[in-house]
Design a protein around this motif. Structure first.
Motif, PDB file in Angstrom:
ATOM      1  N   THR A 142       0.807  -1.224   0.000  1.00 19.50           N
ATOM      2  CA  THR A 142       0.000   0.000   0.000  1.00 19.50           C
ATOM      3  C   THR A 142       0.840   1.273   0.000  1.00 19.50           C
ATOM      4  N   VAL A 175      -2.322   4.628 -14.864  1.00 19.63           N
ATOM      5  CA  VAL A 175      -2.478   3.515 -13.921  1.00 19.63           C
ATOM      6  C   VAL A 175      -2.461   2.185 -14.664  1.00 19.63           C
ATOM      7  N   ASN A 193       4.473   7.032 -10.180  1.00 20.90           N
ATOM      8  CA  ASN A 193       3.043   7.420 -10.201  1.00 20.90           C
ATOM      9  C   ASN A 193       2.213   6.685  -9.147  1.00 20.90           C
ATOM     10  N   TRP A 194       2.847   6.270  -8.036  1.00 21.28           N
ATOM     11  CA  TRP A 194       2.087   5.498  -7.049  1.00 21.28           C
ATOM     12  C   TRP A 194       0.952   6.324  -6.431  1.00 21.28           C
ATOM     13  N   GLY A 195       1.162   7.618  -6.264  1.00 15.95           N
ATOM     14  CA  GLY A 195       0.098   8.448  -5.696  1.00 15.95           C
ATOM     15  C   GLY A 195      -1.171   8.382  -6.529  1.00 15.95           C
ATOM     16  N   LYS A 196      -1.033   8.429  -7.847  1.00 17.51           N
ATOM     17  CA  LYS A 196      -2.188   8.355  -8.735  1.00 17.51           C
ATOM     18  C   LYS A 196      -2.824   6.965  -8.682  1.00 17.51           C
ATOM     19  N   TYR A 208      -2.723   4.855  -6.192  1.00 18.37           N
ATOM     20  CA  TYR A 208      -3.403   4.698  -4.901  1.00 18.37           C
ATOM     21  C   TYR A 208      -4.751   5.419  -4.907  1.00 18.37           C
ATOM     22  N   GLY A 209      -4.766   6.621  -5.468  1.00 14.21           N
ATOM     23  CA  GLY A 209      -6.009   7.396  -5.511  1.00 14.21           C
ATOM     24  C   GLY A 209      -7.092   6.678  -6.293  1.00 14.21           C
ATOM     25  N   GLU A 210      -6.757   6.150  -7.462  1.00 10.62           N
ATOM     26  CA  GLU A 210      -7.762   5.461  -8.278  1.00 10.62           C
ATOM     27  C   GLU A 210      -8.198   4.136  -7.648  1.00 10.62           C
ATOM     28  N   SER A 253      -8.346   3.550  -4.480  1.00  9.41           N
ATOM     29  CA  SER A 253      -9.204   3.890  -3.338  1.00  9.41           C
ATOM     30  C   SER A 253     -10.633   4.140  -3.786  1.00  9.41           C
ATOM     31  N   ILE A 254     -10.784   4.682  -5.003  1.00 10.43           N
ATOM     32  CA  ILE A 254     -12.125   4.937  -5.539  1.00 10.43           C
ATOM     33  C   ILE A 254     -12.743   3.663  -6.109  1.00 10.43           C
ATOM     34  N   GLU A 285      -6.819   4.013   4.678  1.00  8.28           N
ATOM     35  CA  GLU A 285      -6.774   5.471   4.531  1.00  8.28           C
ATOM     36  C   GLU A 285      -5.405   6.001   4.951  1.00  8.28           C
TER      37      GLU A 285
END
Length: 412
Positions: free
Chosen positions: A203, A340, A394-397, A399-401, A403-404, A412
């Motif tokens: 994660t 992603v 691009n892990w932040g992107k 992770y964001g997708e 999570s959705i 979280e």
């Protein structure tokens, strides 16, 4: 590749100059080999002197003193020692009660060259026991039998077992499974074995090798056992498992991780398709395949699949069959953005590791046993993964997708 550190010779002090001058005179040094011989002699003499000092401390009096101690010196015992300067014979002082335990070279220690570490390092690079034996004799001047080298590398088997059974994280958003094939000798015959590497992205976006498995026959039963082992080590949830068309993997995923999506590896899918295509058409065919997996949606992807099929079917009737047959496991990526998708369908994370494993194949065409193969794979894995300390690109992107797309499953 990291630049190898070069030892820098420190400035010569007046004391060092005097030592060197004495050394040259004492040993009549003319060549580099003479220096090695002198250092070996000095090493043996230094160790002997330190052992004598340890014996004095052990008995509580020097060799020239009298004492009422009921324990006393009892001559010496010869011991052959391996060092970086070759082998030499050492006279180890003994005491009457035989409880003298020297620290400089311990009782059962016969090697002060750290040769074990050197052997394991060479084994990790794919060298055979015969090659290692020859290399050590050539460099260090003493013999190491192939049996000795095998015994040294066997010491890591417990380490391998501990590593294979270590606890894992609860959640891995993405897991890749891939295979590299090796030739292994068994009962005087050569057989092909697949080494399956299971790579997880946690994660935090950090890559980790979760397991190495050596198998001969793929089946849903086999893969269920492999996936259940991950569960038994603490894995509770995986969002996407990306693998080639391994026999039985789809059914095993449905039972072991029913919430996980099975994504057929796009890179392998492309490679398998292009096997049907002649060299002169491969570039054009590969360009057409891009229109499928880079489509903005699953619906458009299927439309483009039909176009590619109709264009090439007369020339290569079997090339696109697997795309139609496996469409359900080729499509999970379409819900994500292009950035992603690349993380999921490109196998950069695992391909660099596989290139390390393939070096083993080039170094050793045949492994003497599956145990020898596992030792080499484990050591190569440690070498290849020691720099895996940063999140993937691009892990932040990602992770964001995730999570959705997977609400309540990503922490979280």
């Amino acid at each position: 590749m990291a630049k190898k550190e070069v030892y820098k010779i420190k400035p010569l002090t007046e004391g060092k100059k005097n030592v060197i001058a004495s050394l040259i005179e004492e040993y009549d040094i003319e060549t580099a080999e003479d220096i090695q011989e002198a250092l070996r002699d000095l090493l043996g003499g230094t160790i002997k002197g330190m052992m004598e000092a340890e014996m004095n401390d052990h008995l509580g009096y020097d060799s020239y003193e009298r004492s009422e101690n009921d324990n006393y010196r009892n001559g010496t015992k010869k011991k052959r020692i391996r060092s970086n300067y070759g082998e030499f014979e050492l006279d180890v002082p003994q005491d009457r009660k035989s409880n003298f335990d020297p620290k400089i070279v311990k009782k059962r220690q016969k090697d002060i060259s750290e040769i074990d570490h050197k052997i394991i390092s060479m084994y990790a690079k794919g060298m055979t026991t015969r090659q290692i034996s020859d290399q050590i004799e050539e460099i260090y001047g003493f013999e190491c039998s192939e049996g000795f080298i095998s015994d040294v590398t066997d010491k890591i088997l417990q380490e391998v077992s501990d590593w294979q059974n270590r606890p894992l994280n609860r959640i891995y958003p993405i897991v890749f499974i891939d295979a590299v094939h090796f030739s292994v000798r068994e009962d005087n015959r050569i057989k092909k074995l697949a080494a399956y590497v299971i790579l997880g992205i946690d994660t935090d976006g950090i890559k980790d090798i979760l397991s190495l498995q050596i198998g001969e026959n793929e089946s849903s039963k086999y893969w269920l056992g492999v996936l259940n082992e991950l569960k038994n080590r603490g894995v509770e949830d995986i969002m996407i498992i990306c693998a080639d068309g391994l026999t039985g993997i789809k059914e095993a995923i449905q039972h072991a991780f029913p919430k996980a999506e099975y994504q057929r590896c796009i890179v392998h899918q492309i490679r398998n398709t292009l096997k049907y295509v002649s060299y002169k058409d491969k570039k054009a065919f590969a360009g057409d395949l891009k229109t499928i997996y880079l489509s903005p949606s699953e619906k458009q992807g299927f439309v483009n699949l039909e176009k590619v099929k109709n264009k090439w079917e007369s020339k290569y009737p079997n090339a696109m069959k697997s795309w139609e047959q496996n469409w359900d496991v080729l499509t999970p990526i379409f819900k994500f953005s292009q950035d992603v998708r690349k993380v999921i369908y490109t196998t950069n994370a695992i391909e660099s590791l596989n290139s390390t494993y393939k070096k083993l194949n080039r170094q050793r065409s045949i492994f003497p046993s599956d145990t020898a193969l596992m030792k080499a794979l484990y050591l190569s894995t440690l070498q290849a993964t020691k720099r895996w300390t940063q999140p993937i690109r691009n892990w932040g992107k990602v992770y964001g997708e995730f999570s959705i797309m997977y609400p309540d499953r990503m922490p979280e």
